[in-house]
Design a protein around this motif. Structure first.
Motif, PDB file in Angstrom:
ATOM      1  N   TRP A   1       0.845  -1.202   0.000  1.00  0.00           N
ATOM      2  CA  TRP A   1       0.000   0.000   0.000  1.00  0.00           C
ATOM      3  C   TRP A   1       0.879   1.250   0.000  1.00  0.00           C
ATOM      4  CZ3 TRP A   1      -5.369   0.020  -0.153  1.00  0.00           C
ATOM      5  CH2 TRP A   1      -5.954   1.293  -0.058  1.00  0.00           C
ATOM      6  N   PHE A   2       1.039   1.852  -1.194  1.00  0.00           N
ATOM      7  CA  PHE A   2       1.862   3.061  -1.335  1.00  0.00           C
ATOM      8  C   PHE A   2       1.008   4.279  -0.995  1.00  0.00           C
ATOM      9  CE2 PHE A   2       3.889  -0.118  -3.898  1.00  0.00           C
ATOM     10  CZ  PHE A   2       5.245   0.145  -3.828  1.00  0.00           C
ATOM     11  N   THR A   3       1.426   5.024   0.006  1.00  0.00           N
ATOM     12  CA  THR A   3       0.709   6.228   0.432  1.00  0.00           C
ATOM     13  C   THR A   3       1.672   7.404   0.481  1.00  0.00           C
ATOM     14  OG1 THR A   3      -0.587   7.249   2.219  1.00  0.00           O
ATOM     15  CG2 THR A   3       1.045   5.624   2.883  1.00  0.00           C
TER      16      THR A   3
ATOM     17  N   ARG B   1     -13.425  10.253   0.268  1.00  0.00           N
ATOM     18  CA  ARG B   1     -12.068   9.701   0.329  1.00  0.00           C
ATOM     19  C   ARG B   1     -12.069   8.390   1.121  1.00  0.00           C
ATOM     20  NH1 ARG B   1      -7.748  13.204  -0.979  1.00  0.00           N
ATOM     21  NH2 ARG B   1      -8.359  15.372  -1.314  1.00  0.00           N
ATOM     22  N   THR B   2     -12.814   8.376   2.228  1.00  0.00           N
ATOM     23  CA  THR B   2     -12.907   7.169   3.051  1.00  0.00           C
ATOM     24  C   THR B   2     -13.551   6.032   2.271  1.00  0.00           C
ATOM     25  OG1 THR B   2     -12.927   8.358   5.160  1.00  0.00           O
ATOM     26  CG2 THR B   2     -13.989   6.193   5.120  1.00  0.00           C
ATOM     27  N   GLU B   3     -14.627   6.318   1.547  1.00  0.00           N
ATOM     28  CA  GLU B   3     -15.299   5.294   0.750  1.00  0.00           C
ATOM     29  C   GLU B   3     -14.406   4.824  -0.393  1.00  0.00           C
ATOM     30  OE1 GLU B   3     -18.148   2.643  -0.857  1.00  0.00           O
ATOM     31  OE2 GLU B   3     -17.662   3.387   1.150  1.00  0.00           O
TER      32      GLU B   3
ATOM     33  N   ILE C   1      -3.149   8.366  -2.500  1.00  0.00           N
ATOM     34  CA  ILE C   1      -2.756   9.316  -1.460  1.00  0.00           C
ATOM     35  C   ILE C   1      -3.215   8.796  -0.114  1.00  0.00           C
ATOM     36  CG2 ILE C   1      -3.095  11.654  -0.540  1.00  0.00           C
ATOM     37  CD1 ILE C   1      -3.410  12.606  -3.477  1.00  0.00           C
ATOM     38  N   SER C   2      -4.443   8.312  -0.034  1.00  0.00           N
ATOM     39  CA  SER C   2      -5.034   7.757   1.197  1.00  0.00           C
ATOM     40  C   SER C   2      -4.573   8.549   2.427  1.00  0.00           C
ATOM     41  CB  SER C   2      -4.710   6.268   1.337  1.00  0.00           C
ATOM     42  OG  SER C   2      -3.351   5.967   1.128  1.00  0.00           O
ATOM     43  N   PRO C   3      -5.062   9.778   2.564  1.00  0.00           N
ATOM     44  CA  PRO C   3      -4.509  10.711   3.553  1.00  0.00           C
ATOM     45  C   PRO C   3      -4.803  10.389   5.015  1.00  0.00           C
ATOM     46  CG  PRO C   3      -6.440  11.662   2.517  1.00  0.00           C
ATOM     47  CD  PRO C   3      -6.142  10.392   1.779  1.00  0.00           C
ATOM     48  N   PHE C   4      -5.787   9.538   5.280  1.00  0.00           N
ATOM     49  CA  PHE C   4      -6.200   9.331   6.675  1.00  0.00           C
ATOM     50  C   PHE C   4      -5.722   7.986   7.214  1.00  0.00           C
ATOM     51  CE2 PHE C   4      -9.808  11.930   4.833  1.00  0.00           C
ATOM     52  CZ  PHE C   4      -9.279  13.142   5.259  1.00  0.00           C
ATOM     53  N   GLN C   5      -5.068   8.042   8.363  1.00  0.00           N
ATOM     54  CA  GLN C   5      -4.539   6.838   8.997  1.00  0.00           C
ATOM     55  C   GLN C   5      -5.644   5.820   9.294  1.00  0.00           C
ATOM     56  OE1 GLN C   5      -1.030   6.260   9.841  1.00  0.00           O
ATOM     57  NE2 GLN C   5      -1.924   4.216   9.904  1.00  0.00           N
ATOM     58  N   ALA C   6      -6.801   6.300   9.719  1.00  0.00           N
ATOM     59  CA  ALA C   6      -7.903   5.396  10.061  1.00  0.00           C
ATOM     60  C   ALA C   6      -8.337   4.580   8.845  1.00  0.00           C
ATOM     61  CB  ALA C   6      -9.084   6.182  10.619  1.00  0.00           C
TER      62      ALA C   6
ATOM     63  N   TYR D   1      -2.844  15.694   5.418  1.00  0.00           N
ATOM     64  CA  TYR D   1      -2.306  14.357   5.159  1.00  0.00           C
ATOM     65  C   TYR D   1      -1.732  13.829   6.470  1.00  0.00           C
ATOM     66  CZ  TYR D   1       0.487  10.452   3.631  1.00  0.00           C
ATOM     67  OH  TYR D   1       1.012   9.188   3.504  1.00  0.00           O
ATOM     68  N   GLU D   2      -2.203  12.671   6.887  1.00  0.00           N
ATOM     69  CA  GLU D   2      -1.720  12.041   8.116  1.00  0.00           C
ATOM     70  C   GLU D   2      -0.670  11.003   7.745  1.00  0.00           C
ATOM     71  OE1 GLU D   2      -5.251  10.498   9.923  1.00  0.00           O
ATOM     72  OE2 GLU D   2      -6.114  12.497  10.257  1.00  0.00           O
ATOM     73  N   ALA D   3       0.584  11.330   8.012  1.00  0.00           N
ATOM     74  CA  ALA D   3       1.686  10.424   7.677  1.00  0.00           C
ATOM     75  C   ALA D   3       1.571   9.141   8.497  1.00  0.00           C
ATOM     76  CB  ALA D   3       3.021  11.104   7.955  1.00  0.00           C
ATOM     77  N   PRO D   4       1.954   8.006   7.915  1.00  0.00           N
ATOM     78  CA  PRO D   4       1.899   6.734   8.653  1.00  0.00           C
ATOM     79  C   PRO D   4       2.716   6.792   9.937  1.00  0.00           C
ATOM     80  CG  PRO D   4       2.270   6.341   6.327  1.00  0.00           C
ATOM     81  CD  PRO D   4       2.387   7.823   6.529  1.00  0.00           C
ATOM     82  N   LEU D   5       2.184   6.181  10.987  1.00  0.00           N
ATOM     83  CA  LEU D   5       2.874   6.162  12.276  1.00  0.00           C
ATOM     84  C   LEU D   5       3.932   5.071  12.321  1.00  0.00           C
ATOM     85  CD1 LEU D   5      -0.259   6.658  14.577  1.00  0.00           C
ATOM     86  CD2 LEU D   5       1.399   8.394  13.825  1.00  0.00           C
TER      87      LEU D   5
END
Length: 198
Positions: A29-31, A79-81, A105-110, A163-167
């Motif tokens: 999963w490239f984000t 975006r979530t959907e 892009i998938s900006p949200f960590q959730a 954009y929420e970067a991966p933790l």
């Protein structure tokens, strides 16, 4: 969902397909931000896997929005959907014994976490394509950053939308510093180290 819908088990199991293909199946999963290099790297990794006779496919954000998700906009809910649907499609490829490379892009960590829960623990590899907004903006192959700053594009990630970067991503590719070839080799080496590919 209707109570009358029952999952039909395939006559060929995931384990059978993996044994036949002689490699693991999973989601890469490239984000990252727009113009960070997600699609370019994902496609180059896919090309390398193809040359190794690894069954693979690429799901690209723009391409998916031309068909499957053409009814979705860029609000937070859409975006979530968008990501939920892609996660479900990616899961089908994993069940089919393939390595699926998704460039979103998938900006949200959730949302990314949700996709992780759809598959088994060793089947989701989060690849953070890390790149500064400044570098992305200087590349801007589609002219999107300029349009966003001019107010022509609303809810643009990195400018008017967060954009929420991966933790805790499994792989970090710093495209401010690394070449495409170096990024590709990093991904392939990860897969080799995990014995996902030969």
């Amino acid at each position: 969902m209707s109570n009358h819908i029952v999952w039909h088990q395939s006559s060929i199991l995931k384990q059978d397909r993996r044994k036949h293909n002689q490699h693991h199946s999973c989601i890469l999963w490239f984000t990252g931000l727009s113009a960070a290099g997600k699609s370019t790297i994902a496609n180059e990794v896919a090309k390398s896997l193809f040359q190794l006779n690894v069954q693979q496919t690429v799901l690209d954000g723009d391409n998916i929005r031309h068909g499957l998700n053409k009814d979705l906009g860029f609000s937070d809910d859409d975006r979530t959907e968008n990501i939920r649907r892609i996660g479900e499609v990616a899961k089908l490829f994993v069940e089919n014994g393939q390595i699926v490379l998704t460039a979103f892009i998938s900006p949200f960590q959730a949302d990314r976490n949700l996709v992780r829960t759809l598959v088994e623990e060793d089947e989701f590899i989060e690849v953070y394509v890390q790149c500064s907004v400044e570098t992305c903006e200087s590349r801007d192959p589609k002219g999107l950053y300029k349009k966003a700053k001019n107010g022509e594009i609303k809810n643009f990630t990195g400018i008017s939308s967060p954009y929420e970067a991966p933790l805790h991503p499994e792989i970090i590719l710093d495209t401010d510093k690394l070449s495409i070839n170096e990024c590709v080799e990093s991904v392939l080496q990860y897969l080799r180290n995990k014995n996902y590919i030969g």
